[in-house]
Design an enzyme around this catalytic site. Structure first.
Site, PDB file in Angstrom:
ATOM      1  N   SER A   1       0.969  -1.134   0.021  1.00 50.50           N
ATOM      2  CA  SER A   1       0.031   0.035   0.182  1.00 50.50           C
ATOM      3  C   SER A   1       0.937   1.284   0.037  1.00 50.50           C
ATOM      4  O   SER A   1       1.928   1.156   0.492  1.00 50.50           O
ATOM      5  CB  SER A   1      -0.868   0.111   1.292  1.00 50.50           C
ATOM      6  OG  SER A   1      -1.726   1.220   1.460  1.00 50.50           O
TER       7      SER A   1
ATOM      8  N   TYR B   1      -1.556  -0.082  10.305  1.00 53.08           N
ATOM      9  CA  TYR B   1      -1.915  -0.565   9.100  1.00 53.08           C
ATOM     10  C   TYR B   1      -0.423   0.065   8.234  1.00 53.08           C
ATOM     11  O   TYR B   1       0.058  -0.687   7.480  1.00 53.08           O
ATOM     12  CB  TYR B   1      -3.143   0.202   8.295  1.00 53.08           C
ATOM     13  CG  TYR B   1      -3.216  -0.144   7.014  1.00 53.08           C
ATOM     14  CD1 TYR B   1      -3.682  -1.553   6.602  1.00 53.08           C
ATOM     15  CD2 TYR B   1      -3.238   0.723   6.065  1.00 53.08           C
ATOM     16  CE1 TYR B   1      -3.863  -1.801   5.355  1.00 53.08           C
ATOM     17  CE2 TYR B   1      -3.392   0.264   4.594  1.00 53.08           C
ATOM     18  CZ  TYR B   1      -3.793  -0.679   4.439  1.00 53.08           C
ATOM     19  OH  TYR B   1      -3.889  -1.325   2.938  1.00 53.08           O
TER      20      TYR B   1
END
Length: 257
Positions: free
Chosen positions: A142, A155
């Site tokens: 990501s 995250y």
């Protein structure tokens, strides 16, 4: 760049987190270019829904990628498959909160799925690829692993770990013919981001629409990418000769460097 059908056709791909979202889109794209696809996830029903879309080229297998015993069982179950494409897509978003408000169990859950899961599944399915001297691993990372995202420390830290895993693993197995790369999507339009925007709005006292507008304002294209765009990029990575240890930024310009 080689034609997708020439590179993907006739091979068997394993896609984790294939019951919905990016995993489903990636599975459909691979099958569309002639691959047999093993759909892996924790819940049977969404996997069977994906399988119905894929057709006869699909096989469903249940697994909790964060659990070593479950991954070992998966590898034994799939011993009859010659898996040469592994897409580590399974992931969880984790809490939306400042670091001081994140509970240890929330932190551990994110790392268990996003990082440990990538490690365990790779460890289980790399040996046959290495024995054959060929294979591809694509890790879904990501852009959040490459730039600040306040309120999402677990995250972002987990996705940075996936990037480090990718580059090092590429150097370990590249000499034996296995290519390891990652794709770093930016915000992907869909229910998961809608939930994130709702949580961010609750945290910051704004609206989901305002949270989304602020988020996409960081991208050059002022929009989110789509699941189909990430799926197309996954197939494209497999088609580029010499691509190994690379991270592909697919963020509509959210990260530009």
């Amino acid at each position: 760049m080689r034609a997708p059908g020439d590179v993907v056709g006739g091979r068997t791909a394993l896609v984790t987190g294939a019951g919905n979202g990016l995993g489903r889109a990636i599975a459909l794209a691979l099958a569309g270019h002639g691959a047999r696809v093993v759909l892996v996830g924790r819940t049977r029903r969404p996997l069977e829904e994906t399988a119905a879309l894929v057709g006869d080229a699909a096989r469903v297998a249940l697994c909790d990628v964060s659990d070593p015993a479950s991954v070992d069982t998966l590898a034994a179950e799939l011993a009859d498959e010659s898996i040469s494409i592994l897409v580590n897509n399974a992931g969880v978003a984790g809490p939306v909160a400042d670091l001081v408000d994140v509970r240890p169990d929330e932190w551990d859950e994110v790392f268990a799925v996003n990082v440990r899961g990538t490690y365990l599944v790779s460890r289980a399915f790399l040996p046959p690829m290495l024995a054959r001297g060929t294979g591809d691993v694509v890790n879904i990372a990501s852009v959040s692993g490459k730039r600040p995202l306040p309120g999402r420390t677990p995250y972002t830290a987990s996705k940075m770990a996936v990037l480090g895993l990718t580059t090092t693993l590429a150097h370990e197995v590249g000499p034996q013919g296995v290519m390891v790369n990652s794709i770093s999507p930016g915000p992907v339009a869909g229910p998961r981001m809608e939930r994130n925007f709702a949580r961010e709005a609750e945290r910051s006292g704004t609206t989901p629409q305002a949270a989304e507008a602020e988020f996409v304002s960081r991208a050059a294209l002022r929009r989110m990418v789509t699941e189909d765009e990430v799926a197309t990029a996954t197939v494209a990575v497999l088609c580029v000769p010499g691509l190994c240890g690379a991270d592909i930024d697919l963020s509509a310009g959210m990260v530009a460097r």
